[in-house]
Design a protein around this motif. Structure first.
Motif, short mmCIF file in Angstrom:
data_model
loop_
_atom_site.label_atom_id
_atom_site.label_comp_id
_atom_site.label_asym_id
_atom_site.label_seq_id
_atom_site.Cartn_x
_atom_site.Cartn_y
_atom_site.Cartn_z
N ARG A 173 0.84 -1.20 0.00
CA ARG A 173 0.00 0.00 0.00
C ARG A 173 0.88 1.25 0.00
O ARG A 173 1.82 1.37 0.78
N ALA A 174 0.56 2.19 -0.88
CA ALA A 174 1.19 3.51 -0.91
C ALA A 174 0.07 4.54 -0.87
O ALA A 174 -0.73 4.62 -1.83
N GLN A 175 -0.02 5.29 0.20
CA GLN A 175 -1.13 6.22 0.42
C GLN A 175 -2.44 5.44 0.29
O GLN A 175 -2.64 4.47 1.03
N GLN A 176 -3.31 5.80 -0.65
CA GLN A 176 -4.59 5.08 -0.76
C GLN A 176 -4.63 4.17 -1.98
O GLN A 176 -5.71 3.81 -2.45
N THR A 177 -3.46 3.77 -2.47
CA THR A 177 -3.39 2.85 -3.60
C THR A 177 -2.72 1.56 -3.15
O THR A 177 -1.71 1.58 -2.44
N ALA A 178 -3.30 0.43 -3.57
CA ALA A 178 -2.79 -0.88 -3.17
C ALA A 178 -2.43 -1.70 -4.40
O ALA A 178 -3.09 -1.63 -5.44
N PHE A 179 -1.36 -2.47 -4.27
CA PHE A 179 -0.89 -3.36 -5.33
C PHE A 179 -0.78 -4.77 -4.74
O PHE A 179 -0.24 -4.95 -3.65
N LYS A 180 -1.30 -5.74 -5.48
CA LYS A 180 -1.20 -7.13 -5.03
C LYS A 180 -0.21 -7.86 -5.92
O LYS A 180 -0.39 -7.97 -7.13
N VAL A 181 0.88 -8.32 -5.30
CA VAL A 181 1.99 -8.89 -6.07
C VAL A 181 2.42 -10.21 -5.44
O VAL A 181 1.84 -10.67 -4.45
N HIS A 182 3.46 -10.79 -6.03
CA HIS A 182 3.98 -12.07 -5.55
C HIS A 182 5.15 -11.83 -4.61
O HIS A 182 6.20 -11.31 -5.01
N ARG A 183 4.97 -12.25 -3.41
CA ARG A 183 5.96 -12.03 -2.36
C ARG A 183 7.30 -12.66 -2.70
O ARG A 183 8.35 -12.03 -2.51
N SER A 184 7.31 -13.87 -3.20
CA SER A 184 8.57 -14.58 -3.45
C SER A 184 9.39 -13.90 -4.53
O SER A 184 10.62 -13.81 -4.43
N ILE A 185 8.72 -13.40 -5.59
CA ILE A 185 9.44 -12.74 -6.67
C ILE A 185 10.04 -11.43 -6.16
O ILE A 185 11.19 -11.10 -6.44
N PRO B 113 6.03 4.43 2.33
CA PRO B 113 5.85 5.88 2.28
C PRO B 113 6.00 6.48 0.89
O PRO B 113 5.91 7.69 0.73
N ASP B 114 6.21 5.65 -0.13
CA ASP B 114 6.50 6.15 -1.47
C ASP B 114 5.23 6.62 -2.18
O ASP B 114 4.11 6.22 -1.84
N ALA B 115 5.44 7.46 -3.19
CA ALA B 115 4.31 7.93 -4.01
C ALA B 115 3.76 6.78 -4.83
O ALA B 115 4.52 5.97 -5.36
N PRO B 116 2.42 6.68 -4.96
CA PRO B 116 1.84 5.58 -5.73
C PRO B 116 2.37 5.49 -7.15
O PRO B 116 2.62 4.38 -7.66
N LYS B 117 2.58 6.64 -7.81
CA LYS B 117 3.06 6.62 -9.18
C LYS B 117 4.46 6.01 -9.25
O LYS B 117 4.77 5.21 -10.13
N ASP B 118 5.34 6.40 -8.32
CA ASP B 118 6.69 5.86 -8.28
C ASP B 118 6.66 4.36 -8.03
O ASP B 118 7.38 3.58 -8.68
#
Length: 329
Positions: A25-37, A70-75
């Motif tokens: 999660r970055a601010q109010q944007t969330a990304f679902k990714v693969h932990r192992s990768i 704490p990073d910007a969602p776009k970054d």
């Protein structure tokens, strides 16, 4: 602990793998990714995710543990996409938007993803580092694999475009200590008219950065003014080249050039100390024209050699050594 409710809904980012095992999660944007990768690519994430955590106190979303950054969602989007989409951020000479390059540069450095860090630096290096003035002069007019304006192939022009791209590069290369990229970055940022520099969005450059840029630009303008004064002076006497039979005409030609530059740049307010100088239409005799060309080239070569010193940076030799250590080039 079950999925925790959020008062403010989270937006799903463009990277949302249904079979993902970690939500970032970055601010109010969330990304679902693969932990192992992610752990395999980044030593920072590997160490972060290896730490034992009490499930009772770990926030979850969509059945996955969630890490808040704490990073910007776009970054973060650019950085994660570069990791999970192999076709997205290709090595130079494939084109890439400057904003994407800088996002990936900063976060790959912060989270220790070396291959992306090297790739982002290589995009910048192709356009902002040259071994000599002659190499720089040969490539003048293009910025390699970088699109300075997002989604556009518009060519950047010092007298038409904002210095903003180079200010952003300066701040990012300072953050990751890539000093060898800074002499030309600062040079291009300072080559614009002063009002363009002063019109930078306040959110893009701090007061300290703007003050430093104005100081650097003043140093370059002073160097250019000294060149113009010497150019005007070296025609005084029996002839610029020593074999001139029309010294008055050639002297007028030299003064005409100086006048033209001062007209184009108010009060000779010109910081373009490395730019090529066109002497073809100044009516010099052949001898004086050849001598004037050598004079201009020698000054440009010397300006190149002195550029890091004028900006308070290490010497070209030291910068070259840093580049070798980081990129192996």
């Amino acid at each position: 602990m079950t999925d925790a409710p959020f008062v403010v809904p989270l937006d799903r980012g463009a990277l949302w793998f249904e079979d993902g095992t970690l939500v970032i999660r970055a601010q109010q944007t969330a990304f679902k990714v693969h932990r192992s990768i992610l752990a395999a690519r980044s030593s920072v994430f590997r160490d972060m995710l290896a730490m034992p955590q009490n499930a009772e106190f770990v926030e979850q979303l969509d059945g996955c543990p969630m890490v808040v950054l704490p990073d910007a969602p776009k970054d973060l989007h650019c950085f994660l996409r570069a990791i999970f989409d192999s076709s997205y951020f290709m090595p130079s000479p494939h084109m890439a938007d400057l904003s994407d390059i800088l996002s990936i540069l900063r976060l790959s450095h912060k989270y220790d993803v070396d291959y992306l860090f090297q790739r982002a630096l290589a995009h910048l290096d192709q356009s902002l580092y040259f071994n000599s003035f002659h190499d720089f002069h040969h490539h003048l007019g293009g910025f390699g694999s970088i699109r300075l304006i997002d989604g556009s192939d518009e060519e950047w022009n010092a007298h038409m475009n904002s210095p903003l791209p180079f200010v952003l590069i300066l701040q990012a290369t300072t953050e990751v200590n890539a000093l060898w990229l800074q002499p030309l970055t600062v040079y291009w940022a300072c080559s614009v008219p002063l009002n363009s520099l002063m019109s930078l969005p306040r959110a893009a450059a701090s007061r300290e950065t703007l003050q430093q840029l104005v100081q650097w630009r003043t140093a370059l303008v002073q160097a250019r003014a000294r060149f113009l004064a010497h150019f005007a002076e070296f025609g005084v006497g029996p002839g610029i080249g020593g074999h001139c039979s029309t010294s008055a005409t050639c002297l007028r030609a030299g003064l005409s050039f100086v006048t033209r530059v001062m007209t184009q740049h108010a009060g000779a307010d010109d910081a373009s100390i490395l730019e090529p100088i066109d002497l073809q239409d100044l009516n010099f005799c052949r001898s004086c024209g050849d001598h004037a060309e050598r004079f201009c080239e020698n000054d440009a070569v010397d300006s190149w050699a002195q550029l890091p010193r004028r900006l308070g940076l290490p010497t070209w030799q030291q910068l070259r050594a840093q580049r070798q250590a980081v990129l192996g080039l």
